[in-house]
Design a protein around this motif. Structure first.
Motif, short mmCIF file in Angstrom:
data_model
loop_
_atom_site.label_atom_id
_atom_site.label_comp_id
_atom_site.label_asym_id
_atom_site.label_seq_id
_atom_site.Cartn_x
_atom_site.Cartn_y
_atom_site.Cartn_z
N GLN A 126 13.46 3.93 9.29
CA GLN A 126 12.03 4.11 9.54
C GLN A 126 11.21 4.08 8.24
O GLN A 126 10.02 3.75 8.27
N ILE A 127 11.83 4.42 7.12
CA ILE A 127 11.12 4.25 5.85
C ILE A 127 10.97 2.77 5.56
O ILE A 127 9.91 2.32 5.10
N THR A 128 12.02 1.99 5.82
CA THR A 128 11.92 0.53 5.65
C THR A 128 10.83 -0.04 6.53
O THR A 128 10.01 -0.86 6.09
N ASN A 129 10.80 0.39 7.80
CA ASN A 129 9.77 -0.10 8.73
C ASN A 129 8.37 0.29 8.25
O ASN A 129 7.43 -0.52 8.31
N ALA A 130 8.22 1.52 7.78
CA ALA A 130 6.91 1.99 7.30
C ALA A 130 6.48 1.20 6.07
O ALA A 130 5.31 0.80 5.95
N ALA A 131 7.40 0.97 5.13
CA ALA A 131 7.07 0.21 3.93
C ALA A 131 6.67 -1.22 4.28
O ALA A 131 5.75 -1.79 3.67
N THR A 132 7.34 -1.80 5.27
CA THR A 132 6.99 -3.15 5.73
C THR A 132 5.57 -3.16 6.31
O THR A 132 4.78 -4.08 6.06
N ALA A 133 5.24 -2.13 7.08
CA ALA A 133 3.89 -2.02 7.63
C ALA A 133 2.86 -1.83 6.52
O ALA A 133 1.77 -2.43 6.56
N VAL A 134 3.18 -1.01 5.52
CA VAL A 134 2.25 -0.79 4.41
C VAL A 134 2.00 -2.10 3.66
O VAL A 134 0.86 -2.42 3.31
N MET A 135 3.04 -2.89 3.42
CA MET A 135 2.86 -4.17 2.75
C MET A 135 1.97 -5.10 3.58
O MET A 135 1.14 -5.83 3.04
N THR A 136 2.14 -5.05 4.89
CA THR A 136 1.29 -5.86 5.78
C THR A 136 -0.17 -5.43 5.67
O THR A 136 -1.08 -6.26 5.59
N ILE A 137 -0.40 -4.12 5.65
CA ILE A 137 -1.76 -3.60 5.47
C ILE A 137 -2.32 -4.04 4.12
O ILE A 137 -3.50 -4.43 4.01
N GLU A 138 -1.48 -4.01 3.08
CA GLU A 138 -1.91 -4.44 1.75
C GLU A 138 -2.31 -5.92 1.73
O GLU A 138 -3.28 -6.30 1.07
N VAL A 139 -1.57 -6.74 2.46
CA VAL A 139 -1.92 -8.16 2.57
C VAL A 139 -3.28 -8.31 3.25
O VAL A 139 -4.13 -9.11 2.82
N LEU A 140 -3.51 -7.53 4.30
CA LEU A 140 -4.81 -7.60 5.00
C LEU A 140 -5.94 -7.12 4.09
O LEU A 140 -7.05 -7.67 4.14
N ARG A 141 -5.68 -6.12 3.26
CA ARG A 141 -6.69 -5.67 2.30
C ARG A 141 -7.03 -6.79 1.32
O ARG A 141 -8.19 -7.04 1.01
N GLN A 142 -5.99 -7.45 0.84
CA GLN A 142 -6.17 -8.45 -0.21
C GLN A 142 -6.80 -9.75 0.33
O GLN A 142 -7.66 -10.34 -0.31
N TYR A 143 -6.34 -10.18 1.50
CA TYR A 143 -6.76 -11.48 2.03
C TYR A 143 -8.01 -11.39 2.90
O TYR A 143 -8.78 -12.34 2.97
N TYR A 144 -8.16 -10.28 3.61
CA TYR A 144 -9.21 -10.21 4.63
C TYR A 144 -10.16 -9.03 4.43
O TYR A 144 -10.90 -8.68 5.34
N ALA A 145 -10.15 -8.44 3.25
CA ALA A 145 -11.06 -7.34 2.91
C ALA A 145 -11.00 -6.20 3.93
O ALA A 145 -12.01 -5.57 4.24
N LEU A 146 -9.79 -5.94 4.46
CA LEU A 146 -9.60 -4.79 5.33
C LEU A 146 -9.95 -3.52 4.56
O LEU A 146 -9.53 -3.34 3.41
N ILE A 147 -10.74 -2.67 5.18
CA ILE A 147 -11.14 -1.42 4.53
C ILE A 147 -10.16 -0.32 4.94
O ILE A 147 -10.09 0.07 6.11
N VAL A 148 -9.36 0.14 3.97
CA VAL A 148 -8.34 1.16 4.23
C VAL A 148 -8.49 2.27 3.20
O VAL A 148 -8.19 2.08 2.03
N ASP A 149 -8.95 3.42 3.64
CA ASP A 149 -8.99 4.60 2.78
C ASP A 149 -7.57 5.14 2.65
O ASP A 149 -6.80 5.16 3.62
N ASP A 150 -7.20 5.58 1.44
CA ASP A 150 -5.84 6.08 1.22
C ASP A 150 -5.49 7.22 2.17
O ASP A 150 -4.35 7.32 2.65
N GLU A 151 -6.45 8.08 2.45
CA GLU A 151 -6.18 9.21 3.34
C GLU A 151 -5.93 8.71 4.76
O GLU A 151 -5.04 9.22 5.46
N ASP A 152 -6.68 7.70 5.20
CA ASP A 152 -6.45 7.14 6.53
C ASP A 152 -5.08 6.48 6.63
O ASP A 152 -4.40 6.58 7.65
N LEU A 153 -4.67 5.79 5.56
CA LEU A 153 -3.34 5.20 5.54
C LEU A 153 -2.27 6.27 5.69
O LEU A 153 -1.35 6.14 6.50
N ALA A 154 -2.42 7.35 4.93
CA ALA A 154 -1.44 8.43 4.97
C ALA A 154 -1.40 9.10 6.34
O ALA A 154 -0.32 9.35 6.90
#
Length: 462
Positions: free
Chosen positions: A273-301
């Protein structure tokens, strides 16, 4: 195209009637390919083209990654559609919008549009659409003509390349891993299976993956390069480090190409589940970088911490302790065995299991049999199933080689099998230190979970 097709048959009045028609299409089996779904979507003017998809494939972990993504995106204030399979309690679980199942009235209205289109197709050269094709079409109509979410978290059904869900062009693709599953359809080797799953990679669309086997990584790299897609691979472009591991709480740090996150927490159990969570975090990071997804660190956590996924290392009872986990292939069973060793404390382990006939049973059982005191072998309440006696033969052969269960009980009826499991627990001198695990096919997990938590059986189907 005309979407107001009228049916020669009476329209459905209730969700139960509509779902009964859809689940009745299981008789048409699994027919890989995109021809029928393309034809259906042409009739309805391709609603999928209005939506932003995150397409998730993989042997294990797809559902958990989808759950993490849904939770984080929702926590960040976005409207999220989530399409997953199979379901554990109700058919409508598969089609969610902001965490809620599709409403009965909407389901009936959309199925009444789909049914005449499906009947018309059945009379033509392509034949009737399958249950999964109609369900996928229903999801696309729901998200593309009714709900209009900001993002759709979109899980593949089987494989990827020829899976019906591959009709969409996503904004990011995710391949969690590959393992020995559905080999009768996807091919006999990991290379074959990876090739099918890598079929979701689209031209120019970034792809995130936690693939680990060298031959699988090579296929993913070749496919991404050929399609000019950037590949974000675990161990290459991103990594994680476990910090603390305890039951119901795991902390890890994340290092990606765009930034590092020092401490994140998940409450789902198991190292996977840590692997799955890290994979999801990387996906969110791609969306931040490519599509200007707004993700507050606290909301991510918060989104990660609040994620749950039923039927995966889920403790459904404390007295007695009953843990359910849909470990239905060798990789899933290996993850379960690691979790049992690393996380859960017990003096006696009783296991109830049922499997489908197309799984790699010997390799699955090898991971867990040496740990088990009492093994109860049963059958899922489903038209395709492995006979309990046949599975018992495999287990007995391994027991001679590996040691393991002191007691083996064969009981085809899963309700009676559950009673036998709990009798073994109550008669044990270990008392509260006994852990009961119910595992194997999700068709068994679905029924047992519904029975223990709600006193009813689950609905059936994919």
């Amino acid at each position: 195209m005309n979407t107001d097709i009228t049916s020669s048959t009476t329209s459905f009045q209730t969700a139960e009637e509509a779902m009964a028609w859809i689940t009745g299409l299981t008789s048409f089996g699994i027919r890989p390919g995109l021809d029928r779904i393309n034809q259906l979507m042409e009739i309805f003017n391709h609603p999928q083209r209005r939506l932003k998809f995150i397409h998730v494939a993989g042997t294990n972990g797809k559902g958990s990654v989808c759950a993490y993504l849904t939770s984080v995106l929702s926590q960040c204030g976005y409207d999220v559609g989530t399409f997953t399979s199979p379901y554990l309690t109700s058919y409508a679980n598969r089609l969610q919008y902001n965490g809620q199942d599709i409403e009965d009235e909407v389901l009936v209205r959309l199925v009444n549009k789909l049914k005449p289109a499906a009947e018309e197709m059945a009379r033509g050269e392509w034949g009737s659409p399958t249950m999964f094709e109609v369900t996928t079409a229903l999801a696309l109509l729901y998200y593309g003509t009714v709900a209009f979410p900001d993002f759709v978290v979109w899980e593949t059904g089987l494989g990827g390349r020829l899976d019906v869900t591959n009709i969409v062009t996503p904004i990011v693709s995710v391949i969690t891993n590959v393992g020995h599953d559905h080999m009768d359809v996807l091919g006999p080797t990991l290379v074959d299976i990876t090739r099918e799953k890598a079929g979701i990679i689209k031209a120019g669309v970034p792809v995130v993956s936690a693939l680990s086997q060298p031959e699988a990584i090579e296929i993913a790299r070749e496919t991404a390069q050929a399609r000019k897609s950037t590949l974000y691979l675990l161990g290459d472009k991103f990594s994680y480090l476990p910090l603390e591991v305890a039951e119901n709480e795991q902390k890890f740090s994340f290092q990606g190409p765009f930034r590092a996150l020092q401490s994140l927490t998940v409450t789902m159990n198991g190292a996977h589940q840590i692997t799955n969570a890290a994979t999801a975090v990387m996906t969110i990071e791609v969306l931040r970088q490519y599509y200007a997804l707004i993700v507050d660190d606290e909301d991510l956590a918060v989104g990660l911490r609040n994620t749950s996924w039923p039927g995966r290392l889920e403790m459904v009872s404390q007295h007695p302790r009953i843990l359910i986990d849909g470990a239905h292939n060798p990789e899933g069973m290996e993850a379960l065995s690691h979790a049992l060793r690393d996380i859960y404390k017990f003096d006696q382990l009783n296991v109830m299991i049922a499997m489908m006939p197309n799984k790699n049973h010997e390799h699955s059982l090898r991971h867990i049999l040496p740990m088990v005191d009492t093994l109860v072998i049963t059958e899922p309440d489903f038209h395709k199933k492995m006979n309990a006696a046949d599975l018992a033969t495999v287990a007995e052969g391994l027991r001679t080689e590996l040691g393991g269960p002191r007691h083996v009980i064969v009981e085809p009826d899963w309700r009676s099998a559950l009673e036998r499991l709990l009798e073994a627990s109550s008669s044990s001198s270990k008392g509260e230190n006994t852990l009961n695990v119910i595992t194997g096919t999700l068709y068994l997990i679905a029924d047992v979970r519904s029975w223990l938590l709600h006193g009813t059986k689950s609905e059936k189907g994919w």
